[in-house]
Design an enzyme around this catalytic site. Structure first.
Site, PDB file in Angstrom:
ATOM      1  CD  GLU A  49      -2.301  -6.388   4.847  1.00 59.15           C
ATOM      2  OE1 GLU A  49      -2.568  -5.224   5.208  1.00 59.15           O
ATOM      3  OE2 GLU A  49      -1.630  -6.652   3.824  1.00 59.15           O
TER       4      GLU A  49
ATOM      5  CB  CYS B 156      -1.000  -0.041   1.159  1.00 60.00           C
ATOM      6  SG  CYS B 156      -2.364   1.139   0.957  1.00 60.00           S
TER       7      CYS B 156
ATOM      8  CG  HIS C 189      -4.043  -3.513   2.463  1.00 58.40           C
ATOM      9  ND1 HIS C 189      -3.156  -3.109   3.430  1.00 58.40           N
ATOM     10  CD2 HIS C 189      -4.641  -2.384   2.020  1.00 58.40           C
ATOM     11  CE1 HIS C 189      -3.216  -1.803   3.581  1.00 58.40           C
ATOM     12  NE2 HIS C 189      -4.112  -1.335   2.737  1.00 58.40           N
TER      13      HIS C 189
END
Length: 213
Positions: A195, A88, A193
């Site tokens: 994750e 990001c 992202h």
């Protein structure tokens, strides 16, 4: 092997650490995942991850505010060639400069500027937030097993416009093509992202943990 996730006060890093730990388990790797603000621990790591959320200038100030961190990253990543992943705003900090609320220099690892996403004729909402598809995937070790239209999770109002098209590894569509993944040599960065991107993100993280640029 140790993966250092750099903590410079930008966001909750625990979710990123958990995703890296899960990806390591899934590929049966014994990587140790360390969230740290200590440049000495970053220097000792085998792989380095730079997350980031918020405004470019704020993240830049936070990173440069950690004594010796930028010098350590420059030495370990650029001079010594350790695998590096920006996430990001951590990816955006790799750019030459950001033009969000003023002009701010970046690390200048990926030539280009971080500019505001244009809403365009569709009057799309900014920030670009939520699940979106990946397009224009280039052959790259980090993208092994990923395919056109795989979904990833984005939250951003600015994007890195690369100066060299060879450093653009994937795009997404939001009123036009937007940078999704960049990379060169031992460097890579995702605007989304990983994750938070479920199967797509875990596969990319697993590829990063095995990556030998």
């Amino acid at each position: 092997m140790t993966v250092a996730i750099v903590d410079y006060g930008s966001g909750n890093l625990r979710s990123a650490a958990k995703a890296f730990e899960r990806a390591a388990r899934e590929i049966e790797a014994d990587d140790r995942v360390l969230v740290t603000s200590d440049p000495r621990e970053v220097a000792a790591a085998d792989r380095i991850v730079l997350p980031g959320v918020g405004a470019f200038a704020d993240c830049r100030a936070g990173l440069y505010g950690v004594p010796d961190m930028v010098d350590t990253l420059q030495r370990e990543v650029i001079e010594r060639g350790k695998p590096f992943l920006g996430i990001c705003v951590g990816m955006q900090l790799m750019a030459t400069r950001g033009v969000e609320y003023g002009i701010h220099t970046g690390l200048d690892w990926i030539a280009g500027d971080v500019v505001r996403i244009e809403a365009g004729a569709d009057h799309l909402k900014i920030p670009h937030m939520g699940w979106n598809e990946l397009f224009d995937l280039r052959p790259h070790a980090l993208l092994a097993g990923l395919a056109e239209r795989d979904h990833a999770y984005f939250v951003h109002s600015f994007q890195l416009e690369v100066a060299d098209p060879q450093t653009l590894l994937a795009t997404t569509e939001y009123g036009g093509a937007i940078t999704a993944i960049v990379g060169r040599d031992n460097l890579a960065g995702t605007q989304f992202h990983p994750e938070k991107s479920q199967a797509t993100g875990l596969r990319l993280i697993g590829n990063f943990l095995r990556w030998k640029p």
